[in-house]
Write an enzyme that holds these catalytic residues in place. Structure first.
Site, PDB file in Angstrom:
ATOM      1  N   ARG A  25      -7.663   2.472  13.905  1.00  0.00           N
ATOM      2  CA  ARG A  25      -8.563   1.349  13.621  1.00  0.00           C
ATOM      3  C   ARG A  25      -8.522   0.327  14.754  1.00  0.00           C
ATOM      4  O   ARG A  25      -9.540  -0.297  15.079  1.00  0.00           O
ATOM      5  CB  ARG A  25      -8.207   0.695  12.288  1.00  0.00           C
ATOM      6  CG  ARG A  25      -9.209  -0.368  11.843  1.00  0.00           C
ATOM      7  CD  ARG A  25      -9.087  -0.651  10.365  1.00  0.00           C
ATOM      8  NE  ARG A  25      -9.676   0.395   9.556  1.00  0.00           N
ATOM      9  CZ  ARG A  25     -10.789   0.248   8.830  1.00  0.00           C
ATOM     10  NH1 ARG A  25     -11.439  -0.902   8.832  1.00  0.00           N
ATOM     11  NH2 ARG A  25     -11.262   1.221   8.114  1.00  0.00           N
ATOM     12  N   GLU A  38     -10.841  -8.340   4.573  1.00  0.00           N
ATOM     13  CA  GLU A  38     -10.196  -8.330   5.885  1.00  0.00           C
ATOM     14  C   GLU A  38     -10.970  -9.030   6.999  1.00  0.00           C
ATOM     15  O   GLU A  38     -10.362  -9.733   7.817  1.00  0.00           O
ATOM     16  CB  GLU A  38      -9.925  -6.886   6.301  1.00  0.00           C
ATOM     17  CG  GLU A  38      -8.911  -6.185   5.432  1.00  0.00           C
ATOM     18  CD  GLU A  38      -8.799  -4.706   5.787  1.00  0.00           C
ATOM     19  OE1 GLU A  38      -7.680  -4.263   6.054  1.00  0.00           O
ATOM     20  OE2 GLU A  38      -9.838  -4.013   5.787  1.00  0.00           O
ATOM     21  N   GLU A  65       0.836  -1.198   0.000  1.00  0.00           N
ATOM     22  CA  GLU A  65       0.000   0.000   0.000  1.00  0.00           C
ATOM     23  C   GLU A  65       0.871   1.249   0.000  1.00  0.00           C
ATOM     24  O   GLU A  65       0.743   2.114  -0.857  1.00  0.00           O
ATOM     25  CB  GLU A  65      -0.928  -0.001   1.212  1.00  0.00           C
ATOM     26  CG  GLU A  65      -1.810   1.236   1.266  1.00  0.00           C
ATOM     27  CD  GLU A  65      -2.829   1.202   2.391  1.00  0.00           C
ATOM     28  OE1 GLU A  65      -3.396   2.275   2.684  1.00  0.00           O
ATOM     29  OE2 GLU A  65      -3.056   0.128   2.979  1.00  0.00           O
ATOM     30  N   PHE A  85      -5.518  -4.117   9.228  1.00  0.00           N
ATOM     31  CA  PHE A  85      -5.092  -2.743   9.456  1.00  0.00           C
ATOM     32  C   PHE A  85      -5.323  -2.288  10.895  1.00  0.00           C
ATOM     33  O   PHE A  85      -5.899  -1.244  11.152  1.00  0.00           O
ATOM     34  CB  PHE A  85      -5.839  -1.825   8.478  1.00  0.00           C
ATOM     35  CG  PHE A  85      -5.146  -0.517   8.209  1.00  0.00           C
ATOM     36  CD1 PHE A  85      -4.066  -0.458   7.362  1.00  0.00           C
ATOM     37  CD2 PHE A  85      -5.581   0.647   8.806  1.00  0.00           C
ATOM     38  CE1 PHE A  85      -3.428   0.759   7.104  1.00  0.00           C
ATOM     39  CE2 PHE A  85      -4.957   1.866   8.564  1.00  0.00           C
ATOM     40  CZ  PHE A  85      -3.877   1.923   7.710  1.00  0.00           C
TER      41      PHE A  85
END
Length: 778
Positions: free
Chosen positions: A325, A727, A247, A359
């Site tokens: 997160r 995810e 990413e 994440f």
């Protein structure tokens, strides 16, 4: 215009439109070896190869550097250092604190110091080892605990608080406090980091890059080269895996390849071998936890205080977003009325950790799932009963600590279905019976649920574009801003487009992601790939469909609203005309047969100062039951059976969704059991190859592996009412870790609380067993 199309035409899978389990669009290419990755592209004449010279120190001044032996090595064309960078020496995605090449100071073992360009990959790699570098050591921080004690952070600490947890804990009938830790995880994508940079006319450059974020690569290249974005084209047809590791961290390699190509005016390829990839790139963040929890006699949590310290590494990278997160997923499936969560991103002289599937969500939710079992053992209750007592409610107890209402809560029916299908109660009794009669081998069983938020919490990232061309023969070409890393994104986008136009999937082709076609794209991350790009493609296709409907009604009669696109035909005024015939006629009538599409997720808001808002468009749910067996003499373990039930809304492609659920579960299991990152006292990563870092193999998959999809459409207006699947399933692997802890806890006859962190390697299991009290013989 509201023309009609049959969306779910092909449940039998014959045509392969949305709703059918069509094969991955590159499946045959994958297995035949024809799928083209960056390293498979034919090399242009004059292509040179680049390798990186790496730091041997965790933190030090470079007192002297002699690169003459590198320059004089066979095949070497050039050697570049930080002083050769014409623009900004930075590839950090948020905070500009991550140099492309070290400039005077090195900050971790493995940091790139210089780049060597040679006529062959082998020559470049050999030459990179010949540099003579002398260092003056500086103090190094090598653990998150040390970083916290020295208040070394990459971003300011963050805190989320609701109610009065101190008072709730102090007045609770029961109270527990303690610590826990989970290690990081290497992404271990099968295709390593790679970039191929080719100079073009007029001071421009074409970069083929294995990246989840072509637009970010374009932006960072512009900063490093001192160019404008329109001079740079970044393309990615597919990746051999990404998992978050491509990413932001593909940027360093893209920048070096581009820098060398522009400096030498020749094509340059930079391909890492596995050891260098391990040594240079960041991993999943490891977490250290300190908790204090109060609860009642039913196990219902009344108050929780939690401190989390992340191993961020030497720079910020995406650590702030990961920590955010994590904080927003501590609650997982449970209502916690009084809560105080703090997160510190500790700065360490190790690789700069980055995105990894989930994440931060898995690290946040893991601690709470462990606590559920700890509380159950303390109260001698079934852990499932404790979980149910804490579940979010439907009409009350349904607000998260950050203020978002939990809508569409399917935890109750989903869990009930899994309990019944997995025979949870009978198997729990059978496990207890087995353990009573087995002195060495012990079994464990655990059920863990998942509630996972879907969206980027930065509203601007929740947008996507697409471009759809319909050719005169009725075939369709789609381009969108998402990247294909094996997850089936292009397949789903093609299915959505085919359904919108009423076509067979074979009529639709998706092309490589390319910044010259769709600009300003978001990363393919946060499980939003299909949600965003599928909606954008559907928008583009629906615009074309509307024009064709208007044209067809004008040519053959009837109204545009009554025109139906289905089974490769256009049904208009009682006639069934081939789609291609209508398209060709529309061309001669000067009807626009291409269109752009756009989508922006509505309603996302987040205040990072107060840690409140509505950061997620919706939640995905799931649950898993895992049964394991451990050997108390060796610490070895085996997963005997896994039952997974996961909520994907209305599935666009059940075959791809089930594959993602299986893969996420096994990858999460690896993180929590076999994959162990180790650094020595000099800050050198010692687990930097498959010989020392163990990902799950086929033999680690359970012989009895049952995966089912929970049947309930998304209440939100997502593409075909589906839900993200990339995810959330990784968190189902918590059931494996908790089952191992369950087996260890009961290994001595009477339940005890094992001191077992993640990963639960055989060594860790043995240590945990040795720390349990022996069974009383009185």
């Amino acid at each position: 215009m509201n023309t009609h199309t049959d969306v779910f035409l092909t449940q039998d899978g014959k045509a392969g439109a949305a709703g059918s389990p069509a094969p991955h669009e590159s499946a045959a290419l994958h297995v035949s070896g024809e799928a083209s990755y960056v390293d498979d592209l034919p090399e242009l004449q004059g292509t040179l190869h680049c390798a990186l010279g790496l730091s041997g120190k965790a933190h030090a001044h470079i007192s002297s550097i002699n690169l003459d032996p590198v320059r004089q090595a066979p095949g070497v064309v050039a050697v570049l250092t930080a002083s050769d960078i014409p623009g900004e020496n930075n590839c950090g995605p948020v905070v500009h604190d991550d140099p492309v090449l070290a400039d005077g100071v090195v900050r971790y073992v493995g940091q790139p110091v210089f780049a060597v360009v040679a006529h062959s990959h082998d020559a470049a790699r050999r030459a990179a080892r010949l540099a003579h570098i002398e260092y003056e050591d500086l103090p190094a921080i090598l653990s998150p605990q040390q970083a916290r004690s020295e208040q070394a952070t990459v971003v300011p600490p963050m805190r989320m608080r609701r109610g009065d947890p101190e008072a709730a804990i102090a007045s609770a009938p029961q109270r527990l406090s303690g610590s826990f830790a989970c290690n990081g995880q290497e992404q271990f994508y099968l295709e390593g980091q790679i970039s191929y940079a080719v100079p073009k006319e007029g001071h421009s450059l074409h970069l083929w890059c294995s990246t989840q974020h072509p637009s970010e690569m374009q932006a960072v290249l512009a900063h490093v080269l001192g160019w404008q974005a329109h001079q740079l084209q970044v393309e990615c047809r597919r990746m051999g895996g990404g998992f978050g590791g491509k990413e932001s961290q593909s940027a360093l390699f893209a920048c070096v390849a581009a820098l060398c190509a522009v400096r030498l005016n020749q094509p340059v390829k930079l391909r890492l071998d596995r050891d260098d990839d391990f040594m240079i790139t960041g991993k999943r963040h490891g977490f250290d936890y300190q908790y204090d929890v109060g609860f009642d006699q039913q196990g219902r949590i009344l108050g929780l205080k939690l401190d989390m310290t992340l191993r961020a590494g030497h720079s910020a990278d995406l650590s702030e977003a990961v920590a955010t997160r994590a904080v927003c997923h501590v609650d997982n499936a449970y209502y916690i009325p009084h809560i105080d969560v703090q997160a510190v991103c500790g700065k360490t002289n190790t690789q700069s950790n980055t995105a990894f599937r989930g994440f931060g969500g898995p690290q946040g939710a893991l601690l709470t799932e462990v606590l559920m079992d700890v509380i159950a053992r303390k109260l001698e209750l079934d852990p499932l009963d404790v979980r149910r007592a804490n579940f979010y409610g439907i009409n009350d107890r349904n607000t998260t600590p950050y203020g978002q209402t939990v809508a569409d809560n399917v935890l109750y029916p989903l869990t009930d279905q899994l309990v019944a299908d997995s025979q949870y109660q009978a198997r729990r009794a059978a496990v207890s019976e087995f353990n009573r009669n087995s002195p060495v081998l012990k079994k464990g069983l655990a059920l863990t649920p998942v509630k996972f938020g879907i969206s980027f919490n930065v509203p601007a990232f929740n947008q996507a574009g697409a471009l759809v061309h319909v050719y005169r023969d009725g075939s369709v070409l789609v381009n969108h801003g998402g990247t294909e890393m094996g997850q089936g994104l292009n397949t789903k986008v093609a299915q959505v487009t085919a359904a919108e136009l009423g076509l067979d999937l074979a009529c639709v082709r998706v092309t490589a992601t390319d910044t010259s076609k769709i600009a300003n794209t978001s990363a393919t991350a946060a499980s939003t790939g299909t949600d965003l790009n599928g909606k954008a493609a559907a928008d583009a296709a629906s615009r074309i469909r509307g024009r064709l409907a208007e044209f067809a009604a004008g040519r053959w009669g009837g109204t545009a609203d009554s025109v139906v696109f289905a089974a490769g035909t256009v049904q208009v005024n009682g006639q069934h005309l081939p789609f291609a015939q209508v398209v060709d006629a529309a061309y001669w009538a000067q009807v626009q047969l291409w269109s752009e599409g756009f989508y922006a997720t509505p309603g996302i808001q987040w205040d990072k100062q107060t840690m409140t808002g509505r950061p997620f468009y919706y939640f995905a749910y799931g649950a898993a039951v895992s049964e394991v067996m451990i050997d108390t003499l060796t610490g070895e373990w085996k997963l005997l059976r896994a039952d997974l039930l996961h909520d994907v809304g209305r599935s666009i492609n059940s075959a791809i969704d089930i594959g993602q659920i299986e893969g996420g579960f096994i990858q999460g299991m690896g993180w929590l059991t076999t994959e162990e990152l180790c650094w020595n006292d000099q800050g050198r990563l010692t687990t930097h190859a498959p010989s020392t870092y163990k990902i799950p193999a086929v033999s680690d998959c359970p012989a009895d592996f049952r995966v089912a999809l929970f049947d309930k459409p998304n209440i939100k207006d997502t593409v075909h009412r589906s839900k993200a699947v990339g995810e959330p399933p990784l968190l189902l692997s918590f059931s494996v870790f908790n089952a191992i802890r369950d087996a260890v806890a009961n290994a001595r006859g009477a339940p005890g609380e094992p001191d077992l962190n993640a990963p639960a390697t055989p060594e860790a299991i043995l240590n945990a067993l040795s720390g349990l009290p022996a069974r009383s013989t009185a």
